[in-house]
Design a protein around this motif. Structure first.
Motif, PDB file in Angstrom:
ATOM      1  N   UNK A  84       0.835  -1.201   0.000  1.00 21.76           N
ATOM      2  CA  UNK A  84       0.000   0.000   0.000  1.00 21.76           C
ATOM      3  C   UNK A  84       0.872   1.254   0.000  1.00 21.76           C
ATOM      4  N   UNK A  85       0.505   2.260  -0.801  1.00 27.63           N
ATOM      5  CA  UNK A  85       1.313   3.480  -0.905  1.00 27.63           C
ATOM      6  C   UNK A  85       0.417   4.686  -1.157  1.00 27.63           C
ATOM      7  N   UNK A  87      -2.394   3.633  -3.774  1.00 26.02           N
ATOM      8  CA  UNK A  87      -2.382   2.280  -4.330  1.00 26.02           C
ATOM      9  C   UNK A  87      -2.460   1.268  -3.204  1.00 26.02           C
ATOM     10  N   UNK A  88      -3.215   0.204  -3.424  1.00 28.23           N
ATOM     11  CA  UNK A  88      -3.277  -0.921  -2.500  1.00 28.23           C
ATOM     12  C   UNK A  88      -4.065  -0.681  -1.242  1.00 28.23           C
ATOM     13  N   UNK A  94      -4.286   6.144   7.381  1.00 28.73           N
ATOM     14  CA  UNK A  94      -3.317   5.348   6.626  1.00 28.73           C
ATOM     15  C   UNK A  94      -2.010   6.113   6.417  1.00 28.73           C
ATOM     16  N   UNK A  95      -2.123   7.396   6.151  1.00 29.75           N
ATOM     17  CA  UNK A  95      -0.940   8.218   5.915  1.00 29.75           C
ATOM     18  C   UNK A  95      -0.098   8.322   7.188  1.00 29.75           C
ATOM     19  N   UNK A 129       6.485  10.011  -1.472  1.00 29.30           N
ATOM     20  CA  UNK A 129       5.909   8.663  -1.574  1.00 29.30           C
ATOM     21  C   UNK A 129       6.004   7.986  -0.203  1.00 29.30           C
ATOM     22  N   UNK A 130       4.840   7.702   0.353  1.00 31.00           N
ATOM     23  CA  UNK A 130       4.774   6.990   1.623  1.00 31.00           C
ATOM     24  C   UNK A 130       4.257   5.576   1.357  1.00 31.00           C
ATOM     25  N   UNK A 131       4.798   4.622   2.079  1.00 23.49           N
ATOM     26  CA  UNK A 131       4.337   3.237   1.906  1.00 23.49           C
ATOM     27  C   UNK A 131       4.432   2.534   3.253  1.00 23.49           C
TER      28      UNK A 131
END
Length: 413
Positions: free
Chosen positions: A78-79, A92-93, A127-128, A150-152
């Motif tokens: 997830x990102x 994403x995800x 989520x972030x 970009x965080x994942x």
């Protein structure tokens, strides 16, 4: 090394071996997690680069763009991509059920990457924050100088791998604990059966010779007209003691009959009997409350006092003193019986060990005296026995706690 010390050493060795296995398992899991996390970081960086290329390529018909899209879409973690103001540009995800609710996304940048979907701001914020807590962002610097971040977060596989060893070790520990408890209970039950069987067989074997000795003493009295001869009277007392010992063994495993007795008198009677059979260099004294009573079985309780006095005598090298003190605790309605000696003392770390079956400091000892003593006090008299105080070279105080007669409640053993 006595059997108990050897048994305890084996327990420590097995425990140390189990700790080594657990540590090795955790270390190897950490090694795998570290390498998988590094691999995921590399994939995230490749994904970030492909994202930047998609933004920079203006020709949407460029064949290379198709390849870059395929690279970008290969990311499994997830990102979320944000701008410098934390406005979400791409994700994403994530949970599709939370990204399609009727609320307009805050889309601040126009690009082919922008997903014009409806999403849940609270869900994305959560989520972030989670992604920020797990990894540092990968920074994308666009041609116009603007920065995207970009965080994942960890993939499901990596998340499971992080916690699996702890779950596995916990399950194994619970299983071993249950198994140990069951087997210990079974072993203790078997030991009790053997203990009771040996005790009753001993009482049975002693019965015949004791009866014969009593008959021989009566014949001696009659033949030599020596009813009051002090030697024969002492022999008769010892035979009675043997009879009492046999009676004690016969009571092991049976329900003990307890009656109210003055504790001081019971203790004083046995000390009087015991001290003539001990060294003249050791003085005996009984002090305390004379009127207090407790529920006791005299033959069994005499056995307790006998074991404590024998241990006290063995602890005294040369001259010494043994005091038995009877104390009434009016607040808790209990009776304390303290056996105080001036012997060599017990190290604090051995306070519990001395009650274990097989533990002894004597070359010819069986290590059963104090174990049996605790059994009689706790199982039959519903009391307590422990080392109240001891210091090497300064003597020992053993304490027995019994309920006073007013607090006694009949129980079944």
């Amino acid at each position: 090394m006595n059997p108990y010390e050897q048994k305890r050493r084996w327990k420590f060795l097995l425990l140390a071996f189990a700790v080594v296995i657990a540590a090795a398992s955790l270390w190897y899991s950490y090694y795998l997690v570290k390498n998988i996390a590094l691999s995921e970081r590399t994939r995230a960086q490749v994904w970030a680069i492909s994202t930047k290329k998609i933004v920079e390529i203006e020709d949407t018909n460029d064949e290379f763009l198709t390849y870059i899209y395929s690279v970008r879409d290969s990311l499994t973690m997830p990102a979320i991509v944000t701008d410098e103001r934390d406005s979400i540009i791409y994700w994403k995800g994530l949970d599709s059920t939370r990204t399609n609710i009727p609320q307009e996304a805050n889309l601040s940048i126009e690009s082919p990457l922008v997903h014009r979907k409806m999403y849940d701001p609270a869900y994305f914020k959560q989520q972030l924050e989670e992604m920020k807590s797990q990894h540092l962002p990968i920074v994308i610097t666009l041609d116009n100088g603007q920065k995207w971040f970009v965080f994942y977060k960890d993939s499901l596989l990596l998340t499971q791998l992080r916690v699996f060893p702890y779950i596995q070790l916990t399950v194994i520990a619970i299983f071993l604990l249950v198994a140990y408890t069951v087997f210990s209970s079974s072993r203790r039950s078997e030991q009790n059966l053997v203990w009771v069987g040996m005790a009753k067989e001993t009482a049975h074997q002693l019965g015949t010779p004791i009866s014969s000795l009593m008959a021989w003493i009566e014949l001696l009295k009659e033949k030599f007209n020596a009813d009051n001869d002090p030697l024969i009277l002492e022999m008769e007392n010892d035979v009675k003691r043997l009879e009492m010992v046999a009676d004690r063994f016969s009571k092991i495993g049976s329900k003990a009959v307890l009656q109210s007795h003055p504790v001081f008198g019971v203790v004083e009677d046995y000390v009087t009997y015991f001290k003539v059979r001990a060294s003249d260099k050791i003085s005996f004294i009984v002090t305390g409350d004379r009127e207090v009573e407790a529920m006791m079985n005299i033959p069994l309780f005499d056995w307790v006092i006998e074991n404590l006095l024998k241990n006290a005598v063995n602890a005294i090298e040369g001259e010494g003193k043994i005091e038995v003190k009877v104390i009434e605790n009016l607040v808790k309605e209990q009776v304390f019986i303290d056996v105080i000696d001036s012997g060599k003392g017990i190290p604090r770390m051995k306070f519990e060990t001395i009650f274990q079956p097989g533990y002894t400091t004597r070359k010819r000892g069986w290590g059963l005296g104090l174990s049996l003593t605790r059994r009689i006090v706790e199982n039959y008299h519903k009391g307590e026995i422990f080392v109240k105080d001891s210091e090497p070279g300064r003597g020992t105080t053993m304490r027995i706690i019994l309920k006073s007669s007013t607090r006694y409640e009949p129980t079944t053993t």
